[in-house]
Design an enzyme around this catalytic site. Structure first.
Site, PDB file in Angstrom:
ATOM      1  N   HIS A 117       3.362   7.511   7.296  1.00 60.24           N
ATOM      2  CA  HIS A 117       3.501   8.014   6.043  1.00 60.24           C
ATOM      3  C   HIS A 117       4.194   9.718   5.393  1.00 60.24           C
ATOM      4  O   HIS A 117       5.165  10.088   5.326  1.00 60.24           O
ATOM      5  CB  HIS A 117       2.076   8.110   4.604  1.00 60.24           C
ATOM      6  N   GLU A 126       4.757   1.624   3.997  1.00 64.68           N
ATOM      7  CA  GLU A 126       3.979   0.698   5.001  1.00 64.68           C
ATOM      8  C   GLU A 126       4.736   0.711   6.672  1.00 64.68           C
ATOM      9  O   GLU A 126       3.250   0.615   7.231  1.00 64.68           O
ATOM     10  CB  GLU A 126       3.425  -0.476   4.179  1.00 64.68           C
ATOM     11  N   GLU A 186      -1.404   6.042   8.658  1.00 66.92           N
ATOM     12  CA  GLU A 186      -0.930   7.286   7.775  1.00 66.92           C
ATOM     13  C   GLU A 186      -0.627   8.753   8.245  1.00 66.92           C
ATOM     14  O   GLU A 186       0.385   8.706   7.173  1.00 66.92           O
ATOM     15  CB  GLU A 186      -2.774   8.534   8.247  1.00 66.92           C
ATOM     16  N   HIS A 201     -11.747   5.778   1.684  1.00 67.11           N
ATOM     17  CA  HIS A 201     -10.766   5.682   2.577  1.00 67.11           C
ATOM     18  C   HIS A 201      -9.445   5.793   2.742  1.00 67.11           C
ATOM     19  O   HIS A 201      -9.117   6.785   2.006  1.00 67.11           O
ATOM     20  CB  HIS A 201     -10.241   4.407   0.955  1.00 67.11           C
ATOM     21  N   ALA A 202      -9.312   5.509   3.994  1.00 68.91           N
ATOM     22  CA  ALA A 202      -8.045   6.889   4.414  1.00 68.91           C
ATOM     23  C   ALA A 202      -6.395   6.334   3.206  1.00 68.91           C
ATOM     24  O   ALA A 202      -5.948   5.408   3.381  1.00 68.91           O
ATOM     25  CB  ALA A 202      -7.653   6.020   6.461  1.00 68.91           C
TER      26      ALA A 202
HETATM   27  C1  LIG Z   1      -5.980   2.699   5.405  1.00 68.76           C
HETATM   28  C2  LIG Z   1      -5.084   2.588   4.661  1.00 68.76           C
HETATM   29  N1  LIG Z   1      -5.191   3.315   3.445  1.00 68.76           N
HETATM   30  C3  LIG Z   1      -3.762   3.310   2.470  1.00 68.76           C
HETATM   31  C4  LIG Z   1      -2.266   3.205   2.807  1.00 68.76           C
HETATM   32  O1  LIG Z   1      -1.927   4.157   3.926  1.00 68.76           O
HETATM   33  O2  LIG Z   1      -1.685   2.686   3.235  1.00 68.76           O
HETATM   34  C5  LIG Z   1      -3.874   4.248   1.076  1.00 68.76           C
HETATM   35  C6  LIG Z   1      -4.870   3.797   0.178  1.00 68.76           C
HETATM   36  C7  LIG Z   1      -4.096   3.093  -1.185  1.00 68.76           C
HETATM   37  C8  LIG Z   1      -2.317   3.304  -0.598  1.00 68.76           C
HETATM   38  N2  LIG Z   1      -2.363   4.949   0.722  1.00 68.76           N
HETATM   39  C9  LIG Z   1      -1.610   5.786   0.869  1.00 68.76           C
HETATM   40  O3  LIG Z   1      -2.238   6.711   1.649  1.00 68.76           O
HETATM   41  C10 LIG Z   1      -0.239   5.806  -0.011  1.00 68.76           C
HETATM   42  N3  LIG Z   1      -0.684   7.140  -0.461  1.00 68.76           N
HETATM   43  C11 LIG Z   1       0.160   6.051   1.366  1.00 68.76           C
HETATM   44  C12 LIG Z   1       2.235   5.861   0.407  1.00 68.76           C
HETATM   45  O4  LIG Z   1       1.863   4.593  -0.654  1.00 68.76           O
HETATM   46  O5  LIG Z   1       2.989   7.624   0.511  1.00 68.76           O
HETATM   47  C13 LIG Z   1      -4.666   0.932   3.901  1.00 68.76           C
HETATM   48  O6  LIG Z   1      -5.381   0.986   2.677  1.00 68.76           O
HETATM   49  N4  LIG Z   1      -4.409   0.548   4.927  1.00 68.76           N
HETATM   50  C14 LIG Z   1      -3.782   0.271   6.236  1.00 68.76           C
HETATM   51  C15 LIG Z   1      -3.205  -1.334   6.908  1.00 68.76           C
HETATM   52  C16 LIG Z   1      -3.573  -1.974   5.529  1.00 68.76           C
HETATM   53  C17 LIG Z   1      -4.271  -1.406   4.339  1.00 68.76           C
HETATM   54  C18 LIG Z   1      -5.616  -1.911   4.721  1.00 68.76           C
HETATM   55  O7  LIG Z   1      -6.776  -0.994   4.633  1.00 68.76           O
HETATM   56  O8  LIG Z   1      -6.500  -2.532   3.753  1.00 68.76           O
HETATM   57 ZN   LIG Z   2      -0.129   2.752   4.629  1.00 66.22          ZN
END
Ligand SMILES: C[C@H](N[C@H](C(=O)O)[C@@H]1CCCN1C(=O)[C@@H](N)CC(=O)O)C(=O)N1CCC[C@H]1C(=O)O
Ligand SMILES: [Zn+2]
Length: 616
Positions: free
Chosen positions: A360, A384, A357, A326-327
């Site tokens: 962020h 986000e 990404e 998961h990215a």
């Molecule tokens: C693909 C994206 N991955 C998250 C994101 O980038 O938010 C990841 C995993 C959870 C948090 N995270 C982070 O990278 C944090 N470290 C960023 C930060 O808080 O600094 C994601 O989950 N998305 C994007 C669209 C909707 C949702 C989904 O795919 O359902």
């Molecule tokens: Zn994000």
């Protein structure tokens, strides 16, 4: 936690407080860097050993937080200025690290990493010897397959491989987390998460935004349902008006872009899906990320630093090790090391995710010189929104043509409506999903939803708000929320709903600053250093100021407002209202899937808030 022990006189000396903050920032950055490194090692190579190391570092970080909070509570906040007081308050707000019982603290860490491991190593077995991971295999099935039964196998297989293994762990996680944050005076974990938005009426605000946006979603849903019936046959759709959840081109039906060619109103026009062109041009993961980096640089914003290119994981490793695919974006809290981990596939959706990404990372870069506790988004929704705002410009037909991914761009009304449809499949389709995840979780944390009700309440929300229904029978031993990364990975989700609203406020403000005149949906701020400067000034602040002040500075308003989003999609809503007439909406109650029952007669079709209120 801290108040239980007796304590002496509060320290009134401001220079002593300043010295404390200087020491805290230096030490906390080190601790945070160590934990990020250990977490990165585990996420990019899931082994028991790496999990153990990561958990050791997590415990050390939790203990550091406890001690820092205890020391900070010895200072008299009333003699400080607002900024210093804001830092002390944030140093003391340590979340689940507030668990004083070390055994429970360790156990909570173990449960969280266990849940993330189960999710990240799960495979769906479509046949006894054919077990597939989510990335890229199951994702590709949802993007490309139009085979009803194959999609059912992937949809059910993924839920069988995740939910049942996670359900009991999740119940333990809830209990331990609630106990910890109650030491800080929070009612439960949901209350703690909502407190990050620092507005008492936050819950009511997001509910009002969702109610305001429902008509847009209901009309898009009706259009999708009509088109899907022509693909799969009317008999595959329940009379309640729901869309079976596995037919929307995505494992969670959270965005429907994979179906853009089937859903565009005017089919004779050139496809808006640039995936084939990306493949044709031999795009690589690196090229995808350089494309994103180039956009930020065109705005005069900060380029990705050298360590980003050397240390990121931009592709799924091929040496057989397990990784969390998961990215995600990573801040190593040392001012130079920032990374993305993404199992990049060469698709338009991954091009968008790369921008998300990198948004962020840009935020991390912009606020890196703030005190550590201010190295956060103004609120989680801001974080986000950054990448998505850039992606709104990148995805315009004009910009896609300028980077060679679209060849013909015409401005006729039909192409314009088709383009708006392609954006709606990403942005409007997402709204109920972005809204309902934490509606479910907040009730779980508050105790309103008991473990035996987890799945029933999940489907109640999915049927009521998203208008999708389970394609196969579900039971209480299923745990379908566990099939979505953010639940086992314990990442709050309302931030994405907030982002999908405010990113249009930001987009409008930046388009205005760039001097753009015209419809919002065709605005491309590429090369606008005026827009870049305005955005950078907001990002540099991190969480040092209330988000309402930062929103006011950039957009002229101090609140979340769905109007820019509604204005962006106005031409599409007019088209859909005409096309749908009264044929839209669905019964708020899930259809009866038990094979024996005759088709249940359904209440009113339109899921207006009134109907919903009567039902709930
Ligand atoms: C693909 C994206 N991955 C998250 C994101 O980038 O938010 C990841 C995993 C959870 C948090 N995270 C982070 O990278 C944090 N470290 C960023 C930060 O808080 O600094 C994601 O989950 N998305 C994007 C669209 C909707 C949702 C989904 O795919 O359902
Ligand atoms: Zn994000």
């Amino acid at each position: 936690l801290m108040i239980s022990e007796t304590r002496g006189e509060l320290i009134n000396n401001v220079s002593a407080a300043e010295a404390f903050l200087a020491t805290y920032n230096a030490e906390a950055s080190q601790v945070s860097n160590r934990y990020a490194e250990a977490s990165w090692t585990y996420n990019t190579n899931i082994t028991e050993y790496n999990q153990e190391i990561m958990l050791k570092e997590r415990l050390a970080a939790d203990k550091f937080s406890q001690e820092a909070a205890w020391n900070a509570s010895g200072y008299n906040l009333t003699v400080m200025d607002a900024t210093m007081r804001r830092q002390f308050v944030k140093i003391m707000d340590i979340g689940t690290a507030a668990q004083t019982n070390e055994t429970k603290l360790i156990h909570l860490g173990q449960i969280e990493s266990e849940m993330e491991t189960i999710y990240s190593t799960a495979k769906a077995c479509l046949a006894p010897e054919k077990c597939l991971p989510l990335d890229p295999d199951l994702t590709r099935i949802f993007t490309t397959s139009r085979d009803y039964d194959q999609l059912i196998a992937a949809w059910k297989g993924w839920r069988d491989a995740t939910g049942p293994k996670l359900k009991n762990l999740y119940t333990e996680f809830v209990t331990l987390s609630n106990e910890a944050v109650r030491n800080l005076g929070h009612a439960d974990l949901g209350a703690y998460w909502r407190s990050r938005y620092d507005t008492p009426e936050f819950e009511a605000d997001v509910q009002a935004l969702f109610d305001q946006l429902r008509p847009l979603y209901e009309h898009l849903h009706a259009h999708a349902r009509r088109r899907l019936k022509t693909i799969y046959g009317k008999d595959k759709f329940p009379s309640s008006g729901h869309i079976p959840a596995h037919l929307l081109g995505n494992m969670w039906a959270q965005q429907w872009s994979s179906l853009v060619d089937e859903f565009v109103p005017y089919k004779g026009k050139p496809s808006l899906d640039v995936t084939p062109e990306m493949v044709h041009q031999n795009y690589t993961a690196e090229k995808i990320f350089h494309t994103a980096d180039n956009f930020f640089q065109s705005l005069g914003m900060i380029p990705m630093p050298e360590p980003f290119w050397n240390k990121s994981m931009l592709k799924k490793p091929t040496d057989g090790r397990d990784v969390v695919c998961h990215a995600s974006a990573w801040d190593f809290s040392n001012g130079i090391d920032f990374r993305i981990k993404q199992c990049t596939d060469i698709t338009q959706q991954h091009l968008e995710t790369a921008h998300h990404e990198m948004g962020h990372i840009e935020y991390y870069l912009q606020y890196k010189d703030q005190p550590l506790v201010f190295q956060k988004g103004a609120n989680p929704g801001f974080h986000e929104a950054v990448g998505d705002v850039i992606a709104l410009s990148v995805q315009t037909p004009e910009h896609m043509k300028s980077i060679g991914l679209l060849h013909s761009v015409s401005n006729d009304t039909e192409t314009d409506i088709n383009f708006l449809m392609s954006m709606a499949l990403q942005k409007i389709a997402f709204l109920p999903f972005g809204f309902l995840i934490d509606q479910w979780r907040w009730r779980v944390f508050s105790g309103d939803t008991k473990p035996e009700q987890y799945n029933e309440h999940w489907w109640n929300l999915r049927c009521r708000y998203q208008g999708v229904s389970a394609p196969v029978e579900r039971s209480a031993s299923d745990f379908d929320p566990g099939a979505k990364f953010h639940i086992p990975a314990n990442t709050p989700y309302i931030r994405y709903f907030v982002s999908f609203v405010i990113q249009f406020q930001f987009h409008k403000a930046l388009c205005d600053k760039s001097g753009y005149i015209g419809p919002l949906h065709r605005c491309d701020i590429y090369n606008s250093t005026e827009a870049g400067t305005a955005l950078s000034e907001m990002l540099k602040l991190g969480s040092s100021k209330p988000w309402t002040d930062e929103m006011q500075n950039l957009t002229g308003q101090a609140k979340m407002d769905a109007q820019p989003l509604m204005d962006y999609f106005k031409p599409l809503l007019e088209y859909l209202r005409k096309e749908n007439g009264n044929d839209y909406g669905w019964d708020p109650i899930c259809p009866d899937l038990t094979p024996t029952s005759s088709g249940r007669n359904h209440g009113s079709k339109v899921s207006s808030p009134l109907t919903t209120l009567l039902i709930s």
